[in-house]
Design a protein around this motif. Structure first.
Motif, short mmCIF file in Angstrom:
data_model
loop_
_atom_site.label_atom_id
_atom_site.label_comp_id
_atom_site.label_asym_id
_atom_site.label_seq_id
_atom_site.Cartn_x
_atom_site.Cartn_y
_atom_site.Cartn_z
N LEU A 1 0.84 -1.20 0.00
CA LEU A 1 0.00 0.00 0.00
C LEU A 1 0.88 1.25 0.00
CD1 LEU A 1 -2.66 -1.13 2.64
CD2 LEU A 1 -2.73 -1.39 0.15
N ILE A 2 1.40 1.58 -1.17
CA ILE A 2 2.23 2.77 -1.35
C ILE A 2 1.43 3.79 -2.15
CG2 ILE A 2 4.40 3.69 -2.22
CD1 ILE A 2 4.98 1.62 -0.16
N TYR A 3 1.20 4.97 -1.59
CA TYR A 3 0.35 5.96 -2.25
C TYR A 3 1.03 7.32 -2.33
CZ TYR A 3 -3.43 2.60 -1.75
OH TYR A 3 -4.20 1.48 -1.83
N ILE A 4 0.53 8.12 -3.27
CA ILE A 4 0.95 9.50 -3.42
C ILE A 4 -0.26 10.38 -3.13
CG2 ILE A 4 0.41 9.84 -5.87
CD1 ILE A 4 3.74 10.82 -4.37
N SER A 5 -0.06 11.52 -2.51
CA SER A 5 -1.21 12.34 -2.12
C SER A 5 -1.79 13.14 -3.28
CB SER A 5 -0.80 13.31 -1.01
OG SER A 5 0.17 14.23 -1.48
N GLY A 6 -0.99 13.38 -4.32
CA GLY A 6 -1.49 14.20 -5.43
C GLY A 6 -1.67 15.65 -5.01
N LEU A 7 -0.70 16.18 -4.27
CA LEU A 7 -0.77 17.55 -3.77
C LEU A 7 -0.89 18.54 -4.93
CD1 LEU A 7 -0.43 19.50 -1.32
CD2 LEU A 7 2.04 19.39 -1.72
N THR A 8 -1.92 19.37 -4.90
CA THR A 8 -2.11 20.36 -5.96
C THR A 8 -1.47 21.69 -5.57
OG1 THR A 8 -4.20 21.17 -5.05
CG2 THR A 8 -4.31 19.30 -6.58
N GLU A 9 -1.30 22.54 -6.56
CA GLU A 9 -0.67 23.84 -6.32
C GLU A 9 -1.51 24.68 -5.36
OE1 GLU A 9 1.10 27.66 -8.84
OE2 GLU A 9 0.10 26.01 -9.87
N ILE A 10 -2.81 24.70 -5.57
CA ILE A 10 -3.67 25.54 -4.74
C ILE A 10 -3.72 25.03 -3.30
CG2 ILE A 10 -5.79 24.29 -5.32
CD1 ILE A 10 -5.41 28.10 -4.73
N ASP A 11 -3.72 23.68 -3.13
CA ASP A 11 -3.72 23.13 -1.77
C ASP A 11 -2.41 23.41 -1.05
OD1 ASP A 11 -6.29 22.15 -1.93
OD2 ASP A 11 -5.68 20.13 -2.58
N ALA A 12 -1.33 23.39 -1.82
CA ALA A 12 -0.03 23.70 -1.23
C ALA A 12 0.04 25.15 -0.79
CB ALA A 12 1.09 23.39 -2.23
N ILE A 13 -0.47 26.05 -1.63
CA ILE A 13 -0.43 27.48 -1.31
C ILE A 13 -1.34 27.81 -0.14
CG2 ILE A 13 -1.00 29.79 -2.19
CD1 ILE A 13 -0.17 28.76 -4.98
N MET A 14 -2.53 27.21 -0.13
CA MET A 14 -3.51 27.53 0.90
C MET A 14 -3.34 26.70 2.17
SD MET A 14 -5.09 29.94 -0.57
CE MET A 14 -6.42 30.20 0.59
N GLY A 15 -2.45 25.72 2.13
CA GLY A 15 -2.25 24.89 3.31
C GLY A 15 -3.44 24.02 3.64
#
Length: 405
Positions: free
Chosen positions: A74-88
């Motif tokens: 069970l190895i996963y990636i979160s798929g962090l988006t630019e807007i989620d990164a900026i907005m925390g």
């Protein structure tokens, strides 16, 4: 005086001086800490989540993980988006993990960071605490940021497993410790390649009367690792296992020995296990260097070995014992403190490594080091999965001579 004053200022302000020579133009860098976490935890039934847009997972499963197509994990990636990164926005990250965990029911959840959440200051310990409270599943974070090598990430990951799942309840009295039993700490494909290497180590020790109780972490599940305290001693077979060994010694007074049971060195390892001698290869290599002065051995040439400190120092000793030739180890990894013999040294950066190799007669290293080696040298291929990935996987499986006892 200006240079001195500037340096003092930097120290007072807590600024770290970066050496620009530690750059790479020809050879690759070693597997990163995030991949180290995934590799260490791959077979333990947990869920490992890399918090990153996508790059870490594609690199990990296409280059660093040889078990990817043969064994589920069970190895996963979160798929962090630019807007989620900026907005925390951590809520999406948590909700995605909780949805997956409720469906898959992992034994634990491990969070590993990448450069972007590191720069954003994401509070991974707090997120892990929220997950554990909400799900009732043991959860922890490993402070990775993509800026360290695999030894750092894998080492902390295995230490976390020891902290969470190794219990002294099963060993309430000294009589419950099984005599002549050992745990192998630091066994991952990144250093040992295929399962055959781990198998050879077990067989080598068993021939000498020692039973391997658990292997951290190839071939054994979380339940087996949980009984680690029933073993008499720990054997750190790579630097990945050193943090776990130190933790178990500090918490449970469990002794450990450092060295890889490779070839004829296995006999010395067994004696060290009996005596609980911490660094047998250092003592033996010192004895060899005192006896074999240049011009007095079977071969006046000297060998340069490049690789992870514990496995490479052990291999160096096996070569010295078999051929009577002096061997020097160059280690390009960050965590080497206390692990290198006196004539060995840490070498960080391509230019410094090229300089260290310029007069070498014989070099044994991963094939991707060949372009920075002198043309006149004898070069022996010693593939290292953590350096060249799957490129030389077939060659790696064939180089077994030194591993057999």
């Amino acid at each position: 005086r200006k240079r001195s004053g500037g340096s003092g200022c930097a120290k007072r302000m807590g600024v770290r001086k970066l050496h620009m020579r530690q750059t790479y133009k020809i050879i690759p860098i070693y597997t990163a800490d995030v991949s180290g976490v995934c590799s260490a935890l791959y077979e333990l039934g947990g869920m490992t989540v890399m918090h990153d847009p996508s790059g870490c997972n594609s690199t990990y499963n296409t280059h660093d993980e040889i078990r990817w197509y043969d064994q589920d994990s069970l190895i996963y990636i979160s798929g962090l988006t630019e807007i989620d990164a900026i907005m925390g926005n951590d809520e999406k990250f948590l909700n995605d993990i909780m949805d997956a965990a409720r469906e898959l029911k992992p034994r634990f959840i491990a969070l590993a960071g990448s450069p972007i959440p590191y720069m954003n200051g994401t509070d991974f310990p707090a997120l892990a605490e929220v997950l554990e409270q909400e799900l009732g599943i043991p959860s922890f974070s490993v402070p990775t940021n993509g800026m360290h090598d695999y030894v750092y990430g894998a080492g902390i990951a295995l230490e976390q497993i020891a902290r969470r799942f190794v219990s002294a309840k099963a060993v309430c009295e000294e009589k419950n410790i099984l005599p002549h039993t050992v745990n192998l700490l630091g066994v991952t494909p990144l250093d040992f390649g295929a399962y055959s290497r781990a198998g050879y180590m077990k067989k080598n020790l068993e021939k000498c009367g020692w039973k391997v109780l658990s292997t951290w972490a190839m071939g054994d599940d979380l339940e087996v690792l949980g009984h680690a305290l029933e073993a008499e001693v720990n054997l750190v077979v790579s630097s990945v296992g050193l943090r776990t060994a130190k933790y178990l010694e500090k918490e449970y007074k469990m002794p450990y020995v450092v060295g890889t049971p490779v070839g004829t060195f296995t006999e010395e390892i067994v004696q060290a296990l009996e005596k609980k001698e911490r660094y047998p290869y250092k003592r033996l290599r010192e004895e060899n260097s005192d006896k074999e002065q240049p011009g007095s051995g079977k071969n006046d040439k000297e060998v340069m070995l490049i690789g992870e400190p514990v496995t490479t120092e052990s291999l160096a000793l096996a070569i010295e014992q078999k051929y009577g030739i002096l061997v020097h180890v160059l280690c390009p990894l960050q965590e080497t403190e206390g692990l290198l013999f006196r004539t060995s040294r840490q070498v960080l950066g391509e230019e410094d490594m090229e300089e260290a190799l310029k007069d070498a007669d014989i070099i044994a290293a991963d094939p991707l080091y060949r372009p920075i080696c002198p043309k006149k040298c004898e070069f022996y291929e010693l593939p290292h999965l953590a350096f060249s990935g799957r490129i030389y996987k077939k060659k790696l499986e064939k180089i077994e001579d030194f591993w057999k006892y």
